[in-house]
Design a protein around this motif. Structure first.
Motif, PDB file in Angstrom:
ATOM      1  N   ILE C  11       5.730   9.265 -13.476  1.00 43.14           N
ATOM      2  CA  ILE C  11       4.954   8.444 -14.399  1.00 43.14           C
ATOM      3  C   ILE C  11       4.152   7.446 -13.577  1.00 43.14           C
ATOM      4  CG2 ILE C  11       5.083   6.830 -16.330  1.00 43.14           C
ATOM      5  CD1 ILE C  11       7.754   8.137 -17.086  1.00 43.14           C
ATOM      6  N   GLY C  12       2.838   7.654 -13.548  1.00 41.06           N
ATOM      7  CA  GLY C  12       1.973   6.755 -12.777  1.00 41.06           C
ATOM      8  C   GLY C  12       1.262   7.502 -11.667  1.00 41.06           C
ATOM      9  N   GLY C  13      -0.062   7.504 -11.705  1.00 39.76           N
ATOM     10  CA  GLY C  13      -0.856   8.265 -10.748  1.00 39.76           C
ATOM     11  C   GLY C  13      -1.586   7.383  -9.755  1.00 39.76           C
ATOM     12  N   GLY C  14      -0.930   6.316  -9.305  1.00 38.09           N
ATOM     13  CA  GLY C  14      -1.514   5.486  -8.260  1.00 38.09           C
ATOM     14  C   GLY C  14      -1.117   5.994  -6.883  1.00 38.09           C
ATOM     15  N   VAL C  15      -1.216   5.123  -5.896  1.00 37.52           N
ATOM     16  CA  VAL C  15      -0.958   5.551  -4.531  1.00 37.52           C
ATOM     17  C   VAL C  15       0.522   5.878  -4.324  1.00 37.52           C
ATOM     18  CG1 VAL C  15      -0.540   3.270  -3.472  1.00 37.52           C
ATOM     19  CG2 VAL C  15      -1.591   5.097  -2.120  1.00 37.52           C
ATOM     20  N   ILE C  16       1.410   5.177  -5.038  1.00 35.07           N
ATOM     21  CA  ILE C  16       2.840   5.448  -4.900  1.00 35.07           C
ATOM     22  C   ILE C  16       3.179   6.786  -5.580  1.00 35.07           C
ATOM     23  CG2 ILE C  16       5.155   4.639  -5.487  1.00 35.07           C
ATOM     24  CD1 ILE C  16       3.837   2.960  -3.296  1.00 35.07           C
ATOM     25  N   GLY C  17       2.754   6.938  -6.827  1.00 37.43           N
ATOM     26  CA  GLY C  17       2.997   8.201  -7.518  1.00 37.43           C
ATOM     27  C   GLY C  17       2.385   9.375  -6.775  1.00 37.43           C
ATOM     28  N   GLY C  18       1.207   9.149  -6.231  1.00 40.95           N
ATOM     29  CA  GLY C  18       0.525  10.222  -5.510  1.00 40.95           C
ATOM     30  C   GLY C  18       1.250  10.616  -4.239  1.00 40.95           C
ATOM     31  N   ILE C  39      -6.767   8.948 -12.168  1.00 36.52           N
ATOM     32  CA  ILE C  39      -6.126   8.884 -10.856  1.00 36.52           C
ATOM     33  C   ILE C  39      -6.464   7.560 -10.178  1.00 36.52           C
ATOM     34  CG2 ILE C  39      -6.147   9.867  -8.532  1.00 36.52           C
ATOM     35  CD1 ILE C  39      -6.728  12.588  -9.781  1.00 36.52           C
ATOM     36  N   ALA C  40      -5.437   6.834  -9.799  1.00 33.74           N
ATOM     37  CA  ALA C  40      -5.613   5.610  -9.008  1.00 33.74           C
ATOM     38  C   ALA C  40      -6.644   4.663  -9.595  1.00 33.74           C
ATOM     39  CB  ALA C  40      -6.003   5.970  -7.562  1.00 33.74           C
ATOM     40  N   SER C  41      -6.603   4.492 -10.911  1.00 33.58           N
ATOM     41  CA  SER C  41      -7.638   3.667 -11.544  1.00 33.58           C
ATOM     42  C   SER C  41      -7.313   2.183 -11.518  1.00 33.58           C
ATOM     43  CB  SER C  41      -7.863   4.125 -12.986  1.00 33.58           C
ATOM     44  OG  SER C  41      -6.642   4.217 -13.680  1.00 33.58           O
ATOM     45  N   GLN C  42      -6.117   1.835 -11.086  1.00 29.18           N
ATOM     46  CA  GLN C  42      -5.755   0.417 -11.122  1.00 29.18           C
ATOM     47  C   GLN C  42      -5.643  -0.170  -9.710  1.00 29.18           C
ATOM     48  OE1 GLN C  42      -5.886  -1.221 -13.800  1.00 29.18           O
ATOM     49  NE2 GLN C  42      -5.940   0.377 -15.349  1.00 29.18           N
ATOM     50  N   ALA C  43      -4.512  -0.830  -9.421  1.00 29.48           N
ATOM     51  CA  ALA C  43      -4.355  -1.570  -8.161  1.00 29.48           C
ATOM     52  C   ALA C  43      -4.623  -0.714  -6.922  1.00 29.48           C
ATOM     53  CB  ALA C  43      -2.952  -2.173  -8.088  1.00 29.48           C
ATOM     54  N   ALA C  47      -7.224  -2.137  -3.990  1.00 31.46           N
ATOM     55  CA  ALA C  47      -6.638  -2.750  -2.798  1.00 31.46           C
ATOM     56  C   ALA C  47      -7.599  -2.754  -1.613  1.00 31.46           C
ATOM     57  CB  ALA C  47      -5.356  -2.017  -2.418  1.00 31.46           C
ATOM     58  N   ALA C  48      -7.332  -3.685  -0.696  1.00 25.01           N
ATOM     59  CA  ALA C  48      -8.173  -3.817   0.492  1.00 25.01           C
ATOM     60  C   ALA C  48      -7.787  -2.820   1.583  1.00 25.01           C
ATOM     61  CB  ALA C  48      -8.075  -5.234   1.049  1.00 25.01           C
ATOM     62  N   GLY C  49      -6.593  -2.275   1.485  1.00 23.34           N
ATOM     63  CA  GLY C  49      -6.198  -1.241   2.445  1.00 23.34           C
ATOM     64  C   GLY C  49      -5.663  -1.753   3.764  1.00 23.34           C
ATOM     65  N   MET C  50      -5.330  -3.037   3.841  1.00 21.87           N
ATOM     66  CA  MET C  50      -4.744  -3.552   5.083  1.00 21.87           C
ATOM     67  C   MET C  50      -3.339  -2.986   5.291  1.00 21.87           C
ATOM     68  SD  MET C  50      -5.746  -7.564   5.036  1.00 21.87           S
ATOM     69  CE  MET C  50      -5.093  -7.798   3.384  1.00 21.87           C
ATOM     70  N   LEU C  51      -3.042  -2.656   6.509  1.00 20.46           N
ATOM     71  CA  LEU C  51      -1.700  -2.179   6.847  1.00 20.46           C
ATOM     72  C   LEU C  51      -0.973  -3.311   7.572  1.00 20.46           C
ATOM     73  CD1 LEU C  51      -2.746   1.404   8.034  1.00 20.46           C
ATOM     74  CD2 LEU C  51      -2.105   0.642   5.740  1.00 20.46           C
ATOM     75  N   GLY C  52      -0.662  -4.367   6.816  1.00 22.60           N
ATOM     76  CA  GLY C  52      -0.173  -5.606   7.426  1.00 22.60           C
ATOM     77  C   GLY C  52       1.320  -5.629   7.637  1.00 22.60           C
ATOM     78  N   ALA C  53       1.823  -4.668   8.349  1.00 23.32           N
ATOM     79  CA  ALA C  53       3.277  -4.590   8.545  1.00 23.32           C
ATOM     80  C   ALA C  53       3.805  -5.816   9.270  1.00 23.32           C
ATOM     81  CB  ALA C  53       3.634  -3.327   9.320  1.00 23.32           C
ATOM     82  N   GLY C 152      -3.485  -2.014  11.347  1.00 25.67           N
ATOM     83  CA  GLY C 152      -4.772  -1.384  11.068  1.00 25.67           C
ATOM     84  C   GLY C 152      -5.134  -1.473   9.599  1.00 25.67           C
ATOM     85  N   GLN C 153      -5.958  -0.555   9.161  1.00 24.10           N
ATOM     86  CA  GLN C 153      -6.369  -0.529   7.759  1.00 24.10           C
ATOM     87  C   GLN C 153      -6.867   0.854   7.370  1.00 24.10           C
ATOM     88  OE1 GLN C 153     -10.161  -0.928   6.671  1.00 24.10           O
ATOM     89  NE2 GLN C 153     -10.941  -2.131   8.391  1.00 24.10           N
ATOM     90  N   VAL C 154      -6.891   1.096   6.081  1.00 23.91           N
ATOM     91  CA  VAL C 154      -7.450   2.348   5.537  1.00 23.91           C
ATOM     92  C   VAL C 154      -8.318   1.997   4.341  1.00 23.91           C
ATOM     93  CG1 VAL C 154      -5.473   3.793   6.224  1.00 23.91           C
ATOM     94  CG2 VAL C 154      -5.483   2.695   3.977  1.00 23.91           C
ATOM     95  N   SER C 155      -9.023   3.010   3.828  1.00 24.28           N
ATOM     96  CA  SER C 155      -9.726   2.858   2.561  1.00 24.28           C
ATOM     97  C   SER C 155      -8.740   3.210   1.450  1.00 24.28           C
ATOM     98  CB  SER C 155     -10.928   3.789   2.503  1.00 24.28           C
ATOM     99  OG  SER C 155     -11.366   3.899   1.164  1.00 24.28           O
ATOM    100  N   ALA C 156      -8.355   2.202   0.663  1.00 25.73           N
ATOM    101  CA  ALA C 156      -7.335   2.416  -0.362  1.00 25.73           C
ATOM    102  C   ALA C 156      -7.745   3.463  -1.397  1.00 25.73           C
ATOM    103  CB  ALA C 156      -6.986   1.087  -1.034  1.00 25.73           C
ATOM    104  N   PRO C 157      -8.974   3.439  -1.909  1.00 22.38           N
ATOM    105  CA  PRO C 157      -9.325   4.473  -2.888  1.00 22.38           C
ATOM    106  C   PRO C 157      -9.302   5.875  -2.281  1.00 22.38           C
ATOM    107  CG  PRO C 157     -10.952   2.685  -2.897  1.00 22.38           C
ATOM    108  CD  PRO C 157     -10.049   2.447  -1.728  1.00 22.38           C
TER     109      PRO C 157
END
Lengths: 378, 378, 378, 378
Positions: C11-18, C39-43, C47-53, C152-157
């Motif tokens: 339930i949920g088609g965002g980055v986690i569900g995907g 698909i991924a229509s919300q947060a 998102a900015a896509g920062m990988l701020g571990a 680093g970073q990625v393109s979240a969408p």
């Protein structure tokens, strides 16, 4: 596009070209409008639509009589355009509040107030409590507020489109995506070479806004029209925050639009055709707007854009004859008064083209030849 | 959002919820509208705005008297909303042409014609030459054309927004992005748990369109409201191609809008909330439109969208009391007559909520309990 | 939609569900994703896509080991997704500059620096001249700059879409516009009633972001996930102004994107699902951005939006079993670390669903039952 | 904008101008690009990005050797641009299927097949079963299918932007919203008068696409470059429907793009700069697309647009010297091969400007003076 022949060809399909086309077509003049992009795709649709016949002036100017006269035409124009096209131009008569934020602006505002009192035009100096009761959301710490009851407003894109559609209803032709490259006179007839073929006309009107100067150079005329970029924002509020237009002395204004929207304008960057909305431009507008109406901070940012307005060296538009041609007319350089002056400019140019007397209005101050430099470049 | 208490909470901020809010707020009822997205973000803004009180019916239906009565309200509604909000709802009274493309459709159209003659409502059967003179751009080979002078149209998004803003002008509160998750009754008071806090109200109105059924299940009511997706297009013509709305028996319609636009609608895909505009949907609409008005081929495609309309098993909306609760009212399932029926639905529900008699209108055919299956699911 | 049976319904088609769907489908688990909008229509797309571990932590947290491990997966994820879908997720490894603007922030930044030194992870304190040579456009008067080479970073969408498309390539089904209304267990099988029919599955994963809490209430579970709205901007510069991501201690960040773009984020407004971009939010972001990189003032404002991020009371996501059901799993509440944690979360949940041991990672701190209030609401 | 002096000024910031700027700047030539709107705002961004070095030719042409050579450059170009700008140009090497729908087209396709066999370039005639196994969603009743393995594709907007940004990385200047009005030679130096000031350069390259002819008239050169409008659509499918590009003999093509998108192109309307997407154009494309891939009917229509491509009388581009000026070069008229030919055109023009020999390629067939009419207009 065949080699067509018209009575008048208008170069430029903005609010000025549209108003002229409307007047001419209404008088049964066979008119064509040549627009290099789309109808009203530039400054005419970018404008805030203020009818600042008084707010724009603080001392004597030949433009005042035109401005007052043109402003007075809007009631009838709104009705006529609605009738012909179904388009509501959003004519609102809730007045304008010219406001001072600093002490210095206060002085200057008082001068403007005195000027209009002397001129016998209605203006009112509002006390803090009057302001609070009229506009409870306006910053109560303003240094001065002058109310101009008659400076109304319209929706600039609707007005521009309505002029165009009304002119078509009277038979005017419009060619979009049509750029005029060259003009040639031959036996009293003008041939306009465009990127889409040749158009012939007995008379030509140049109403190309900030782009007029570029074209006119091809006719040996160097005109002091230059572009001034203006950035604008549209925000959406849940409930209307203001009733009247708010115009700060520093140049920032808030114009209430339908459905709870407020248009915030405008920055002024001269000498560029660049239409980018910049970070610093938006920051400036948002800061100023919140200074005037603090609760606008909660509004939703809906849209941002920039328009390229045609300014002239002395701030007056060019309305008159081309110095080198018999039947070429110029109506350009209205800067940020293009919407306000459009109804009257349409009538004035139509009269000139038809060879009618100018009536009571003196338009010699707007003559193309008023500057030394506005002469032949050849 | 604090724990607030209202007289009436309306679930759903579309044209129906907005009209009800407008009527209630006008009567000094403290009203809140809870909308899960934005004002009129679904079917209300997707609609074509036809006021097809006659075109939608070809035989007796309990809906007819409502439709005719609601249609008659638009002149006054347009004026009132303009006055309160400045918004022009685009009310146009140029009639509707119901047209037959096939022989079969012709027969069915003739039946409809006879029906309305019998009903004593104005309809006119147009000859080919009458059509040609009225609408020269319409395909002259149509098999039959019935003119319905009184079936006008409005701009659905403007109407919906105007209802909302007018209700706010009378004091109604609107909470967007607020989804109602649960409802609880406690001592005659209703507590609505939302994603943004709890709202309490003495009465509740469910006006959630195609989403009403999902919410009502939480109240133990299984309502036969299901979604029907409709795809639409907006095209821009240089000159107006048609004056009246053109409504083909096959379900395709062309509605002339301001500024030379024509709205082309609509496909019908039942049982989906999917809002994608599909290749086959657009192909269908474009082909049908060119069949009706061949010269529309040169128009510019400006926009496409889909709306999710709430249909019911028997095609009648639900207007009435919730069977299990004293002060919960339902107004949903208006399918493609939501715009048309909105003014009257607002009055009817406001009357019910206030405990007023229903006047001369019989709304028992729209009772929620009219189906066997519309009963407790528990 | 027929009554279908799957191994797992997400339930949920965002980055986690995907990401979970991707892992499961890759392992030949028959998977369906139910997404209430697109698909991924919300947060996930906001998102900015920062990988701020490292940048996200300044002291010990159970999340650190997950964050570092998930960050390390991106190189391989980028390659795998590109291979399967053709989509470039925009993985950039140019590091992050965490910066202090005030003295107070400087102290706090130094603490963070010491923490990571002690942890043995690479961080570097930059002198003014080092900063000037690395990033000549950054404000030279900053009070402190820590360089984190590995964040680093990625393109979240693009990442979100690529997970979805890659899962489809392995056979996963996706149903958009499908809202799950209710869940029922029957003999070890779960029936999900949706607005578009019923879906049956042996196991269910709830990955609905800020919307998870609303759904889980229907399962008798009150989860402390609440929405935090974040507004963002995208601006276009002529030439790249910065190489590394710039992350101010005050929460404002600038992430350089392809083609000279810079993403500016983000405001934080808790407890609202409202997605409006506000005047004050934009003003704040623009002012902060110009403070960090003065020459960004000349950039073009391209886009603005808001995302609704799922925060939890203790700031840790929920990753684990539903307390009342055998085969219902929860992966929600990743707040602004959803992009960073998505690859690992996919693996963790897929392992849980498949009944595999958890390997070396301890996920008990993320258990749904860690709070007293996360228990049965019935 | 001051009176600046450059080695080379390029007029036109599309894919051709960008590629030339990239080559020149890489060789340390001080280069400025003058673009009247925005980077790649016209045909370059509208293009489908097919690299049809074989599919575009069915008989001998001087263009073939250029096309093959330019196509072969893309692998390295993709890598270099990604390195310099981070932009992935979407280079895909899954080949092209040229298909025949009618018997007549079948014959013509067979001729093309024979031609390429004779030329020794790889082409393959697919049987129905081969087609079905390669592309199961393609209409199985096609009359003929030729597979061209080497005709790949790129994302045209990404390629164009990447050339521009890569040239900037090497120091090239770009001035958007800068229209060149006039050119003057003075002592071997060229002065370009623009709407934003004067630019001086030792050499000038005209790469203005369909707009080149308008500018060149000012230099006394009448060039047979004329505009051909092409309308395109972008649709989104849930799962990829095709792997290879599908190119019908009738001119319609389907190009699979990332994320399940398919680009459908293109209509051909000569002699217009009008960029309106028309009802008939869209209808045509949608019907043809469904003929080729029936299941595309369920795809979502995402976007539509039109581009103005520069065609020439004999179908060959102009690549060479201006007949009247020593250091003015022309690169225009690439019609629908602009993307394909861009890498090589960049190298060819850079070589010409630098006075290098042309190497093995004979570019005399592309000389500006090859037509009788391409001579002085004065």
């Amino acid at each position: 596009m065949a080699h067509n022949h018209y009575d008048v060809a208008i170069i430029g399909g903005g609010v000025i070209g549209g108003s002229i086309a409307f007047q001419l077509a209404k008088r049964n003049v066979r008119t064509i409008v040549l627009e290099k992009e789309r109808i009203a795709s530039q400054a005419s649709s970018a404008a805030a639509g203020m009818l600042g016949a008084q707010s724009e002036f603080a001392s004597d100017s030949p433009l005042i009589s035109l401005a007052l006269k043109s402003r007075a035409m809007f009631g009838q124009v709104a009705e006529e355009l609605k009738q012909l096209t179904g388009i509501d131009i959003g004519y609102v008569q809730k007045g304008m509040l010219k406001v001072a934020v600093t002490e210095e602006e206060q002085k200057s505002l008082q001068e403007q107030y005195k000027f209009w009192r002397k001129m016998g035009q209605p203006v009112q100096w509002l006390s803090a409590s009057e302001l609070a009761s009229l506009e409870p959301n306006v910053n109560p710490t303003l240094k001065g507020v002058m109310y101009i009851a008659e400076d109304g407003q319209v929706s600039a894109p609707h007005l521009s489109l309505a002029f165009a559609k009304a002119s078509m209803a009277y038979g005017a032709q419009w060619h979009e995506f049509t750029e005029v490259i060259d003009i040639k006179e031959q036996g009293g007839l003008y041939e306009l070479r465009t990127n889409q073929g040749v158009i012939a006309a007995d008379a030509v009107v140049v109403a190309g806004g900030a782009w007029s100067a570029l074209f006119l150079e091809k006719t040996g005329l160097s005109l002091s029209v230059y572009p001034v970029k203006g950035e604008c924002l549209l925000v959406k509020t849940e409930k209307p925050l203001i009733q009247a237009t708010l115009f700060a002395k520093n140049g920032c204004y808030l114009v209430p639009k339908r459905g709870g929207r407020i248009l915030i304008g405008a920055t002024s960057t001269p000498h560029t055709f660049d239409q980018k909305v910049t970070v610093q431009g938006v920051t400036h507008l948002l800061e100023k707007a919140q200074e005037l109406v603090p609760s606008i901070g909660g509004a939703e940012l809906e849209k941002s854009w920039a328009g390229i307005r045609p300014q002239t060296k002395d701030g007056l538009p060019y309305i008159g004859k081309h110095p080198h041609y018999q039947n070429v007319w110029i109506a350009s350089g209205h800067y940020r008064n293009g919407i306000l002056l459009s109804p009257l400019t349409g009538v004035l140019i139509a009269d000139l083209v038809e060879g009618k007397g100018r009536g009571e209005l003196d338009i010699t101050p707007f003559a193309v030849t008023r500057h030394h430099d506005a002469i032949s470049t050849v």
